[in-house]
Write an enzyme that holds these catalytic residues in place. Structure first.
Site, short mmCIF file in Angstrom:
data_model
loop_
_atom_site.label_atom_id
_atom_site.label_comp_id
_atom_site.label_asym_id
_atom_site.label_seq_id
_atom_site.Cartn_x
_atom_site.Cartn_y
_atom_site.Cartn_z
N LYS A 186 0.72 -1.32 0.22
CA LYS A 186 -0.50 -0.15 -0.10
C LYS A 186 1.02 1.21 0.20
CE LYS A 186 -1.94 3.13 2.67
NZ LYS A 186 -2.03 4.38 2.01
N GLU A 261 10.47 2.33 10.29
CA GLU A 261 11.37 3.03 9.75
C GLU A 261 11.16 4.57 9.81
OE1 GLU A 261 14.57 2.50 9.37
OE2 GLU A 261 14.48 0.10 8.07
N CYS A 295 13.93 10.90 5.37
CA CYS A 295 14.32 10.88 7.27
C CYS A 295 15.43 11.10 7.68
CB CYS A 295 13.74 9.45 7.10
SG CYS A 295 14.63 8.31 5.90
N GLU A 394 9.93 17.18 13.12
CA GLU A 394 10.54 16.57 12.39
C GLU A 394 9.95 17.62 11.20
OE1 GLU A 394 9.62 13.28 10.09
OE2 GLU A 394 11.55 12.72 9.29
P1 NDP Z 1 2.26 8.85 7.35
O1 NDP Z 1 2.86 7.92 8.26
O2 NDP Z 1 1.56 9.43 6.94
O3 NDP Z 1 1.91 8.02 6.00
C1 NDP Z 1 2.94 6.71 6.19
C2 NDP Z 1 2.28 5.34 4.85
O4 NDP Z 1 1.32 5.19 5.83
C3 NDP Z 1 1.50 6.15 3.65
O5 NDP Z 1 0.63 4.42 2.75
C4 NDP Z 1 0.33 6.28 4.65
O6 NDP Z 1 -1.25 6.50 3.93
C5 NDP Z 1 0.20 4.83 5.93
N1 NDP Z 1 -0.73 5.18 6.59
C6 NDP Z 1 -1.47 6.28 7.69
N2 NDP Z 1 -1.78 6.04 8.59
C7 NDP Z 1 -2.32 4.71 8.67
C8 NDP Z 1 -2.49 3.92 9.57
N3 NDP Z 1 -3.59 4.45 10.72
N4 NDP Z 1 -2.90 3.00 8.76
C9 NDP Z 1 -2.24 2.28 8.29
N5 NDP Z 1 -1.99 3.16 7.68
C10 NDP Z 1 -1.84 4.62 7.58
O7 NDP Z 1 3.81 9.30 6.62
P2 NDP Z 1 4.60 10.45 5.68
O8 NDP Z 1 4.10 9.52 3.52
O9 NDP Z 1 3.45 11.53 5.55
O10 NDP Z 1 5.77 10.10 4.72
C11 NDP Z 1 6.73 11.05 5.65
C12 NDP Z 1 7.33 10.09 7.07
O11 NDP Z 1 8.02 8.74 6.58
C13 NDP Z 1 8.95 10.96 7.28
O12 NDP Z 1 8.39 10.98 8.87
C14 NDP Z 1 9.46 10.22 7.74
O13 NDP Z 1 10.32 10.68 8.40
C15 NDP Z 1 8.73 8.73 7.31
N6 NDP Z 1 10.28 8.18 6.71
C16 NDP Z 1 10.77 7.94 7.26
C17 NDP Z 1 12.55 6.83 6.70
C18 NDP Z 1 13.04 5.74 7.01
O14 NDP Z 1 13.36 4.44 6.62
N7 NDP Z 1 13.22 5.58 9.20
C19 NDP Z 1 12.25 6.90 5.12
C20 NDP Z 1 11.11 7.23 4.32
C21 NDP Z 1 9.90 8.82 4.94
P3 NDP Z 1 -1.54 7.53 3.40
O15 NDP Z 1 -0.42 8.39 3.22
O16 NDP Z 1 -2.41 7.46 1.57
O17 NDP Z 1 -2.74 8.21 4.15
#
Ligand code: NDP
Length: 503
Positions: A186, A261, A295, A394
């Protein structure tokens, strides 16, 4: 399977992007748009997966795992499929890079030269790992053997963010499949296009039905329905810390393995003896590559007092020169942010920095010359302190904060005074000093006199609220396999005979 049809349908010109469930394209009655951040226009309509579509995808993956050939075939056979996937991605690399940039706003210089080659490399690397999955044998007094074998865990839910969709998805999907798992991917609703193109590649590689499934949609209803599905054995989540907590809570119900992550607020320590020019180049790249939407962005610069003024000026000068523009322009260094909402969020952080009394050295607003897209000028604050919001949270955009330190102890204390612990950066002429500092940072990765280099073989992940678990090389294999111990007596091993009078 009619792969020609799949290829035609997933061409963006054809309109709606389908779901990919059990080897079949599936169009939903409900669709949502994915927006091109450079223009604010719709890039594609996307099929929205309902809760029953999610159930269908998990059921297809479940069947493929429980009954299908994938976990039962040899590692070499799985490797051949994954190599084919890598070749097909490589063939389409420039198109994929273009759409990754259009869907996310990331400059094509990073998608074409970084994300896409990494995506290909992930499939090749884990294809090779599929042929190297081995167990261990423990012998006890030469009379007893314990065989420790690795087996696939089952159905993996892979949930990815919008900031590097294909590269992050490929790291998880390639490792999961190499080990014999099946999966449901997803991607973020904000950047789903290249994941659809990945489904197209999987179909063209003729993977057995149900091994790879793709569902589209936002957290509600799609993401939540996925993590609440009892047929999932393992969740690999990359995203924000707040979402990670929700996913862990939902998974606790099933006592399921979860990789998280999560976010970061990484400190970048510049000592007074550092080579200032390379510290400058490395710090700019570590901060503003990927629009600052990374990130591991080096977003808190901690600079030794004797060089603070000079370094801040040099840094701000270069930030003012960063080439902001259309992500498809090869000269662009910083592109538009993912969405209007995120642009407003980043500008709100800028406002909070000003209100808290930090000095704005560059940027700090929308880009006056770039209308229609979600641009924020590359921004840097100086004279900040570690308790300001801009230093603690962040921002996930092109906003850096520079904080002075007097002693190394103070630098380490500030670096560690964060909820996060993903990465750290150190610039100094003395290697022994750098190693000593590296040992004191509570983070998952430290780069010395360098931006972060992501070697596929090494572990990547965070301390503290930056995550749980590690990806990369054999660390991914650990995540995606169960260990089973099989005990067997040899050489006439005898054991006590309870209830018997005979000796
Ligand atoms: P989110 O946490 O908002 O979303 C990540 C994914 O989770 C999306 O597909 C989102 O869906 C989905 N999602 C959100 N809520 C739920 C839930 N309750 N249950 C299941 N799935 C859910 O992150 P962002 O997309 O905004 O990405 C940015 C973040 O990711 C930053 O904090 C960044 O640091 C982190 N990140 C970490 C990395 C690492 O390797 N440590 C690498 C890259 C990013 P949808 O967006 O469709 O709502």
């Amino acid at each position: 399977m009619d792969t020609g049809m799949i290829a035609a349908k997933t061409e963006l010109r054809a309109g709606t992007l389908p779901l990919f469930i059990g080897g079949r394209l599936q169009f939903s009655n409900k669709v949502f748009p994915t927006i091109e951040p450079a223009t604010g226009d719709t890039l594609a309509e996307v099929s929205l997966a309902s809760a029953s579509d999610v159930d269908g995808a998990v059921a297809a993956a479940r069947y493929a795992f429980d009954q299908g050939p994938w976990p039962r075939m040899s590692g070499g056979e799985r490797a051949a499929y994954l190599m084919r996937v890598a070749d097909l991605i490589e063939d389409r690399q420039s198109t994929l890079a273009e759409f990754e940039s259009r869907d996310t706003g990331l400059p094509v210089r990073f998608t074409a030269e970084g994300h896409l080659p990494r995506t290909v490399a992930h499939f090749r690397y884990f294809a090779e790992e599929a042929t190297r999955l081995v167990g261990e044998v423990f012998a006890l007094d030469s009379a007893y053997l314990s065989l420790v074998v690795r087996e696939a865990v089952g159905v993996a839910a892979v949930i990815t963010p919008w900031n590097a969709p294909l590269s992050i998805a490929s790291m998880q999907v390639a490792a999961a499949l190499a080990c014999g798992n099946t999966c449901v991917l997803k991607p973020s609703e904000l950047a789903p296009v290249t994941s659809s193109m990945l489904a197209d590649v999987m179909a063209a590689a003729d993977l057995p039905e149900g091994v790879f499934n793709l569902i589209h949609g936002p957290a509600e209803p799609t993401g939540r329905a996925l993590v609440e599905q009892p047929g999932i054995d393992i969740v690999s989540f990359t995203g924000g810390t707040a979402t990670g907590k929700q996913i862990l809570a939902a998974s606790a119900r099933y006592v399921r393995r979860v990789l998280c992550e999560l976010g970061g607020k990484s400190a970048n320590l510049i000592l007074e003896d550092a080579d200032l020019n390379s510290a400058l180049d490395g710090s700019l790249l570590s901060m503003y590559a990927n629009n600052g939407e990374a990130c591991h962005a080096a977003s808190r610069l901690l600079v030794a007092r004797p060089i603070y003024e000079r370094f801040s000026e040099m840094f701000a000068d270069r930030v003012g020169n960063l080439q902001l523009g259309n992500p498809l322009d090869p000269d662009t260094e910083v592109g538009p942010l993912i969405s209007e909402e995120h642009q407003a969020r980043v500008l709100n952080f800028v406002q909070s920095g000003l209100e808290d009394g930090a000095s704005l050295l560059a940027g700090g607003s929308e880009a006056p010359d770039l209308k229609g897209g979600y641009y924020v000028l590359p921004t840097v604050f100086a004279n900040a302190n570690n308790s300001m919001r801009i230093a603690r949270e962040e921002i996930f955009g092109p906003v850096a904060v520079i904080i002075p330190f007097e002693t190394e102890d103070e630098a380490v204390e500030m670096a560690n005074d964060s909820d996060y612990g993903l990465a750290g950066y150190i610039w100094t002429a003395r290697f022994d000093r750098a190693l000593e500092l590296a040992s004191r940072l509570r983070v998952g990765s430290v780069s010395i006199n360098s931006p972060m280099i992501r070697d596929i073989r090494v572990p990547f992940g965070g301390f503290k609220r930056s995550g749980i678990g590690r990806t990369g090389g054999r660390f991914s294999i650990t995540h995606y396999t169960e260990l089973k111990t099989i005990c067997v007596p040899v050489q006439g091993y005898t054991f006590p005979r309870l209830g018997s009078r005979e000796s």
